[in-house]
Design an enzyme around this catalytic site. Structure first.
Site, PDB file in Angstrom:
ATOM      1  N   GLU A   8     -33.637  53.328   0.449  1.00 44.12           N
ATOM      2  CA  GLU A   8     -34.628  52.555  -0.305  1.00 44.12           C
ATOM      3  C   GLU A   8     -35.182  53.361  -1.476  1.00 44.12           C
ATOM      4  O   GLU A   8     -35.414  52.825  -2.572  1.00 44.12           O
ATOM      5  CB  GLU A   8     -35.798  52.147   0.612  1.00 44.12           C
ATOM      6  CG  GLU A   8     -35.396  51.306   1.812  1.00 44.12           C
ATOM      7  CD  GLU A   8     -34.993  52.115   3.036  1.00 44.12           C
ATOM      8  OE1 GLU A   8     -34.391  53.204   2.862  1.00 44.12           O
ATOM      9  OE2 GLU A   8     -35.252  51.679   4.156  1.00 44.12           O
ATOM     10  N   CYS A  42     -40.325  54.751   4.388  1.00 43.87           N
ATOM     11  CA  CYS A  42     -39.789  53.829   3.392  1.00 43.87           C
ATOM     12  C   CYS A  42     -40.584  52.521   3.383  1.00 43.87           C
ATOM     13  O   CYS A  42     -40.705  51.872   2.336  1.00 43.87           O
ATOM     14  CB  CYS A  42     -38.322  53.533   3.663  1.00 43.87           C
ATOM     15  SG  CYS A  42     -37.278  54.947   3.320  1.00 43.87           S
ATOM     16  N   ALA A  50      -2.275  62.960  24.338  1.00 43.48           N
ATOM     17  CA  ALA A  50      -0.912  62.683  23.871  1.00 43.48           C
ATOM     18  C   ALA A  50      -0.041  62.507  25.099  1.00 43.48           C
ATOM     19  O   ALA A  50      -0.140  63.275  26.050  1.00 43.48           O
ATOM     20  CB  ALA A  50      -0.415  63.847  23.024  1.00 43.48           C
ATOM     21  N   ARG A  62     -11.730  66.842  15.538  1.00 42.63           N
ATOM     22  CA  ARG A  62     -12.653  67.868  16.036  1.00 42.63           C
ATOM     23  C   ARG A  62     -13.768  68.120  15.033  1.00 42.63           C
ATOM     24  O   ARG A  62     -14.936  68.231  15.390  1.00 42.63           O
ATOM     25  CB  ARG A  62     -11.890  69.163  16.300  1.00 42.63           C
ATOM     26  CG  ARG A  62     -11.039  69.103  17.542  1.00 42.63           C
ATOM     27  CD  ARG A  62     -10.340  70.415  17.773  1.00 42.63           C
ATOM     28  NE  ARG A  62      -9.467  70.317  18.937  1.00 42.63           N
ATOM     29  CZ  ARG A  62      -8.638  71.267  19.318  1.00 42.63           C
ATOM     30  NH1 ARG A  62      -8.567  72.403  18.631  1.00 42.63           N
ATOM     31  NH2 ARG A  62      -7.886  71.110  20.389  1.00 42.63           N
ATOM     32  N   ASP A  90      -4.256  75.798  29.611  1.00 46.05           N
ATOM     33  CA  ASP A  90      -3.942  75.785  28.179  1.00 46.05           C
ATOM     34  C   ASP A  90      -4.728  76.836  27.408  1.00 46.05           C
ATOM     35  O   ASP A  90      -4.406  77.109  26.260  1.00 46.05           O
ATOM     36  CB  ASP A  90      -4.255  74.411  27.551  1.00 46.05           C
ATOM     37  CG  ASP A  90      -3.426  73.292  28.165  1.00 46.05           C
ATOM     38  OD1 ASP A  90      -2.638  73.600  29.069  1.00 46.05           O
ATOM     39  OD2 ASP A  90      -3.568  72.134  27.724  1.00 46.05           O
ATOM     40  N   LEU A 140      -9.902  75.076  21.013  1.00 46.62           N
ATOM     41  CA  LEU A 140     -10.765  73.912  20.767  1.00 46.62           C
ATOM     42  C   LEU A 140     -11.599  74.070  19.503  1.00 46.62           C
ATOM     43  O   LEU A 140     -12.706  73.563  19.409  1.00 46.62           O
ATOM     44  CB  LEU A 140     -11.674  73.631  21.976  1.00 46.62           C
ATOM     45  CG  LEU A 140     -10.966  73.322  23.293  1.00 46.62           C
ATOM     46  CD1 LEU A 140     -11.988  73.007  24.379  1.00 46.62           C
ATOM     47  CD2 LEU A 140      -9.989  72.162  23.141  1.00 46.62           C
TER      48      LEU A 140
HETATM   49  C1  AOF Z   1     -34.467  54.361   6.300  1.00 44.60           C
HETATM   50  N1  AOF Z   1     -33.574  54.483   5.290  1.00 44.60           N
HETATM   51  O1  AOF Z   1     -31.781  55.396   4.363  1.00 44.60           O
HETATM   52  C2  AOF Z   1     -32.345  56.088   6.528  1.00 44.60           C
HETATM   53  C3  AOF Z   1     -33.248  55.910   7.611  1.00 44.60           C
HETATM   54  O2  AOF Z   1     -35.618  62.994   8.910  1.00 44.60           O
HETATM   55  P1  AOF Z   1     -35.724  61.799   8.030  1.00 44.60           P
HETATM   56  O3  AOF Z   1     -37.040  61.659   7.371  1.00 44.60           O
HETATM   57  O4  AOF Z   1     -34.583  61.689   7.051  1.00 44.60           O
HETATM   58  O5  AOF Z   1     -35.628  60.512   8.998  1.00 44.60           O
HETATM   59  C4  AOF Z   1     -34.464  60.241   9.712  1.00 44.60           C
HETATM   60  C5  AOF Z   1     -34.633  58.945  10.444  1.00 44.60           C
HETATM   61  O6  AOF Z   1     -34.906  57.890   9.516  1.00 44.60           O
HETATM   62  C6  AOF Z   1     -33.366  58.520  11.173  1.00 44.60           C
HETATM   63  O7  AOF Z   1     -33.338  58.981  12.508  1.00 44.60           O
HETATM   64  C7  AOF Z   1     -33.456  57.014  11.127  1.00 44.60           C
HETATM   65  O8  AOF Z   1     -34.306  56.531  12.147  1.00 44.60           O
HETATM   66  C8  AOF Z   1     -34.116  56.756   9.790  1.00 44.60           C
HETATM   67  N2  AOF Z   1     -33.086  56.628   8.760  1.00 44.60           N
HETATM   68  N3  AOF Z   1     -34.273  55.039   7.468  1.00 44.60           N
HETATM   69  O9  AOF Z   1     -35.457  53.674   6.178  1.00 44.60           O
HETATM   70  C9  AOF Z   1     -32.538  55.305   5.337  1.00 44.60           C
HETATM   71  N4  AOF Z   1     -31.320  56.975   6.592  1.00 44.60           N
HETATM   72 ZN    ZN Z   2     -36.728  55.677   5.347  1.00 47.55          ZN
END
Ligand code: AOF
Ligand code: ZN
Length: 319
Positions: A47, A83, A153, A177, A193, A197
């Site tokens: 946002e 946001c 596999a 990985r 093995d 990893l």
């Molecule tokens: C939104 N818009 O583009 C994203 C959201 O550590 P922060 O502040 O970046 O917060 C991470 C958390 O915010 C994440 O766990 C998820 O709940 C939310 N992500 N929220 O409004 C975004 N990436």
């Molecule tokens: Zn946000």
């Protein structure tokens, strides 16, 4: 909302462990006047980037505009401010949300904040697709366990004890990985093995390495970064969740894979099929509740992808 998902996908590599999120701002005349996505964890949310992309001459339109977001706007102070507060301060008329954020600090509070401020909010547009986009994040926060990928596999006659992979499919394996936070093997695989990893055939981070064993006298080599896991599949997954592991790759052997399949606690499974019969002694695991989602050929070698039909997030997955 399709455009939001498309934008969000650009965060594939760098947004994690945060979700991929996209946002689009539409003016009353139907014009897109702003777009953005969450590029990198720790930095601006979708946002914020969408609002920052609006041209000065379009700013006055925001109060009559609609913002589309693939995930509910956040309501908490994390690495960035909420946001939802930003959208309120911009006086958006309407907000269309793809799906709710399952993160404990948000969980509907962002939507509530917008509604309390008088913004019209619609939730659940392309909901399944928006959740599938973040299948790993959704699984971790909504189901409280890592997203589990099984990988093995097998020979043409269905045995897994033999050298089946080609240099090319080995590279694919190392790419997987690099895309997982942790990797898990059974005791027998560890002993016979002595696998590294790690990520050698692809550029990327090494996953954290775990070995399953209920033997208290078993101490995996800590200098090679191995940790021991004990208990049943649900207890192990709970421990990994506590360790903050969002994605787990299970690389065998047959017994461990079968336990995951029998518990139902897995999401995706990649099976490489060799060209030759090897008349081996360890049979490949038997699938349950699985749907063949994809069959791809990598330089002549087939890898099948199955999804667990008990869980919705991977079923509609785009990535
Ligand atoms: C939104 N818009 O583009 C994203 C959201 O550590 P922060 O502040 O970046 O917060 C991470 C958390 O915010 C994440 O766990 C998820 O709940 C939310 N992500 N929220 O409004 C975004 N990436
Ligand atoms: Zn946000």
């Amino acid at each position: 909302m399709f455009r939001c998902i498309q934008l969000a996908s650009n965060g594939q590599q760098n947004a994690q462990p945060n979700p991929m999120v996209g946002a689009v701002i539409v003016a009353p005349d139907g014009r897109i006047i702003g777009e953005g996505y969450h590029i990198r964890h720790g930095e601006g949310h979708a946002e914020v980037n969408a609002c920052a992309s609006v041209r000065p001459e379009d700013e006055h339109l925001l109060a009559d505009s609609t913002i589309y977001v693939s995930l509910e706007p956040c309501s908490h102070y994390g690495k960035t401010p909420p946001c939802a507060d930003l959208l309120v301060s911009k006086h958006f008329k309407r907000c269309v949300v793809g799906c709710q954020d399952p993160f404990a600090k948000v969980q509907g509070r962002g939507i509530q904040k917008l509604r309390d401020a008088g913004i019209e909010v619609t939730v659940g547009v392309l909901e399944a697709e928006c959740m599938a986009l973040n299948k790993r994040f959704m699984t971790y926060h909504a189901l409280h366990r890592p997203f589990v990928t099984l990988k093995w596999a097998q020979s043409a006659d269905g045995y897994i004890d033999g050298h089946i992979s080609t240099p090319f499919t080995q590279m694919i394996c190392h790419k997987r990985r690099a895309e997982h936070q942790a990797i898990l093997v059974g005791r027998t695989t560890y002993d016979t093995d002595s696998p590294g990893l790690n990520t050698r055939e692809w550029y990327g981070p090494d996953p954290r390495r775990y070995v399953v064993s209920n033997d208290p006298d078993f101490h995996p080599d800590p200098s090679a970064g191995f940790e021991r896991l004990v208990g049943t599949i649900p207890t192990m997954l709970q421990k990994l969740h506590e360790d903050g592991i969002q994605t787990l790759l299970v690389e065998g052997g047959a017994k461990l894979h079968q336990s995951f399949i029998d518990s139902g606690l897995w999401d995706e499974c990649y099976v490489e099929i060799g060209d030759a019969a090897i008349h081996g002694s360890v049979q490949a695991p038997v699938m349950k509740n699985a749907r063949l989602a994809e069959r791809r050929t990598y330089m002549g070698r087939v890898i099948e992808k199955y999804v667990n039909t008990l869980y919705p997030f991977a079923l509609n997955a785009i990535a």
